[in-house]
Enzyme design. Structure first.
Site, PDB file in Angstrom:
ATOM      1  N   GLY A   1       3.799  -0.279  -1.692  1.00 55.94           N
ATOM      2  CA  GLY A   1       3.739  -0.666  -3.142  1.00 55.94           C
ATOM      3  C   GLY A   1       4.871  -0.682  -4.009  1.00 55.94           C
TER       4      GLY A   1
ATOM      5  N   CYS B   1       0.706  -1.263   0.019  1.00 58.74           N
ATOM      6  CA  CYS B   1      -0.084  -0.004   0.096  1.00 58.74           C
ATOM      7  C   CYS B   1       0.774   1.290  -0.146  1.00 58.74           C
ATOM      8  CB  CYS B   1      -0.861  -0.015   1.298  1.00 58.74           C
ATOM      9  SG  CYS B   1      -1.960   1.414   1.362  1.00 58.74           S
ATOM     10  N   SER B   2       0.647   2.131  -1.115  1.00 56.30           N
ATOM     11  CA  SER B   2       1.476   3.365  -1.143  1.00 56.30           C
ATOM     12  C   SER B   2       2.961   3.077  -1.070  1.00 56.30           C
ATOM     13  CB  SER B   2       1.174   4.234   0.162  1.00 56.30           C
ATOM     14  OG  SER B   2       1.483   5.673  -0.037  1.00 56.30           O
ATOM     15  N   LEU B   3       3.632   3.559  -0.124  1.00 61.55           N
ATOM     16  CA  LEU B   3       5.108   3.404  -0.392  1.00 61.55           C
ATOM     17  C   LEU B   3       5.347   1.925  -0.219  1.00 61.55           C
ATOM     18  CD1 LEU B   3       8.077   4.299   0.153  1.00 61.55           C
ATOM     19  CD2 LEU B   3       7.898   4.192   2.482  1.00 61.55           C
TER      20      LEU B   3
ATOM     21  N   LEU C   1      -1.902  -0.844  -3.861  1.00 59.20           N
ATOM     22  CA  LEU C   1      -2.905  -0.269  -3.379  1.00 59.20           C
ATOM     23  C   LEU C   1      -2.678   1.090  -3.325  1.00 59.20           C
ATOM     24  CD1 LEU C   1      -4.057  -2.317  -0.418  1.00 59.20           C
ATOM     25  CD2 LEU C   1      -4.697  -2.731  -2.807  1.00 59.20           C
TER      26      LEU C   1
END
Length: 564
Positions: free
Chosen positions: A405, A401-403, A428
């Protein structure tokens, strides 16, 4: 009295001319900077390009990156600490300023500049940056590159620079700095009536340039240093040139020091005096940089696979993946967003027999707060790869998720190169890995950083409102910000594994355009799903996400295994 850092630079200035002369390089070394190399064009901000075949091209690129989009046509430009004059000669080539003035305290540098660089608008003067002889308001743009660390009185330099700058003039500044000194510099420049327009870290690009420096050049310089039989000069020049074996290079590589570019502009505010306490703190900048170059007493060993009894451990605090393959089963390893820990996924459970979730805990987060958080993507991926190595001989996948990813993508690249890629990558609320971070936060003073974190969202209100709790989580948040700011891959980097993207059209941090560029980073299948809920939709949309992941990791496995 000069501190050790100032003495080092003075010695380097005196010895460098001798070294270059004996090495037969004096007529070719027009720059003394460390250079810039980038494989991510989106991070570059120079308005002009330098061909790779040109001599000193990486050093010239750094000059143009430091200038960025600063307007120079029709301006009076001064390079304070001009070295061997290459920067001003380059600006004369690409721009049309009315005047270019180079100031340096080294007589050998000024003599070289006057001999090598000619031009009606170009002149070089011997001078002290802390006692400039020029009139008030006489310069439109001041360039100061990798030079301020040699100044015995940094507050005096800032005051001199503010004095000579014309109203609304520009100050383009770059140097190596420790994180504790950065807010002090910014406070002093603000007191001098300047406004910060831009802050960039180019640490990775500068390190890349140093790594790519010609080994033949290093060998020639080493040979000449041996011939000169001056061990102290050898050590000082290795440090001054940021040789990959130097303590300064190691400090940059490990994130204990940073290479920054800042653009300031003279405001209409009246300058205020720099107080005695701040002056003294600025004068100790060299000592602080010396301290971060000291080797750590207990440096982490090179990552390697843990023995079976230790496998997982603090890295996998919520689960214990099976090391033996089960037919039709996949281990899904999950990485959290910046500032988050493994508990982000605590409630993510699946009734499916086809996959199980295993959240990863990074150093510096939650139950690992006592450990230093990573600010270097390569080193983090090496350690994570050692943890995951026992599980990649069976079906496995990654979710981030975010970083998280982007970390997951780099892990996928690592194992793809080894021939054991993940079966799937699920991301995500994450911009594509080739999209650089535009808003740098990690350099901000504590109060401004906390305000910026609150604006981003995601941190619970009870933590934001509690000073002690914020002080506890702040290091991890700042380190994660630095990790994100320094990472950007090339636009053509891709993996064979399929990528599935979940993004929110109402995400205030990641636009759909930035997210959908993930399609460029896989040679396999790509699918994208829009959901509601803003940047942190994984909280509200957990049931929907789990259902989609179940569908992804259930039926496709048999098909992919069949085609293997």
């Amino acid at each position: 009295m000069l501190d050790a850092n100032h003495r080092r630079n003075r010695l380097a200035y005196q010895g460098l001319a001798t070294l270059l002369e004996h090495a037969g390089l004096a007529d070719h070394a027009h720059y003394l900077n460390w250079g810039y190399h980038s494989d991510c064009p989106d991070r570059d901000q120079a308005c002009h390009r330098i061909a790779d075949h040109e001599p000193n091209h990486s050093q010239a690129r750094l000059v143009l990156e430091i200038i960025g989009k600063t307007p120079l046509d029709g301006k009076r430009i001064m390079d304070i600490g001009c070295g061997r004059g290459g920067a001003l000669a380059l600006l004369q080539r690409f721009y049309a300023p009315t005047q270019l003035i180079g100031i340096d305290i080294s007589p050998s540098n000024i003599a070289y500049c006057r001999q090598q660089h000619q031009g009606r608008r170009l002149r070089f003067q011997l001078g002290d940056a802390c006692r400039l002889p020029h009139p008030d308001n006489s310069v439109d743009v001041v360039l100061n590159m990798e030079s301020s660390g040699a100044y015995s009185d940094l507050p005096a330099f800032f005051e001199q620079m503010q004095r000579i700058l014309a109203p609304r003039g520009y100050f383009c500044f770059s140097d190596v700095i420790d994180q504790n000194s950065l807010p002090l510099l910014q406070e002093a420049l603000s007191l001098c009536g300047l406004e910060l327009q831009q802050h960039r870290s180019v640490r990775q690009e500068v390190l890349a340039s140093r790594r790519r420096a010609s080994p033949h050049l290093w060998r020639r310089l080493q040979q000449v240093l041996a011939e000169l039989d001056n061990p102290s000069l050898h050590a000082e020049l290795q440090q001054y040139l940021a040789h990959p074996d130097s303590p300064l290079f190691a400090a940059l590589e490990e994130g204990r020091a940073d290479y920054i570019i800042q653009h300031w502009r003279k405001s209409t505010r009246r300058a205020q005096p720099i107080g005695p306490a701040l002056q003294e703190a600025l004068r100790q900048r060299g000592q602080r940089l010396e301290q971060v170059q000291q080797p750590r007493q207990t440096r982490p060993p090179t990552p390697r696979p843990a023995p079976p009894a230790e496998r997982g451990g603090s890295w996998l605090p919520l689960s214990h993946p099976a090391t033996q393959a089960r037919p039709g089963h996949c281990n899904l390893f999950a990485l959290p967003y910046a500032g988050g820990g493994a508990s982000v996924y605590r409630d993510w459970t699946s009734a499916s027999a086809h996959w199980s979730l295993h959240p990863l805990q990074l150093p510096g987060h939650e139950n690992r707060l006592a450990e230093a958080a990573h600010v270097d993507m390569d080193k983090l991926v090496q350690q994570l790869a050692a943890v995951l190595q026992p599980y990649v001989q069976q079906p496995w996948a990654l979710l981030g998720c975010s970083l998280g990813g982007k970390i997951a993508f780099e892990l996928a690249r690592h194992f793809s190169a080894q021939g054991t890629p993940p079966q799937h990558l699920i991301v995500l609320a994450c911009p594509a890995p080739s999209v650089p971070v535009r808003q740098a936060l990690s350099h901000l003073p504590p109060a401004q950083f906390a305000h910026a974190v609150a604006q981003l969202g995601g941190t619970p209100a009870d933590i934001l409102q509690h000073a002690d709790m914020m002080q506890t989580v702040m290091p991890a948040l700042r380190s994660d910000s630095q990790l994100a700011e320094h990472y950007c891959c090339a636009s053509d980097c891709s993996i064979d594994a399929p990528i599935t993207l979940f993004y929110a059209e109402d995400d205030h941090l990641v636009t759909p355009e930035q997210a959908l560029q993930w399609r460029n980073h896989t040679r396999g299948r790509f699918s994208a799903h829009a959901v509601a809920g803003g940047h942190f939709f994984l909280r509200q949309q957990r049931p929907q996400l789990l259902a989609c992941i179940d569908q992804l990791l259930s039926s496709p496995w048999k098909e992919e295994i069949t085609h293997a």
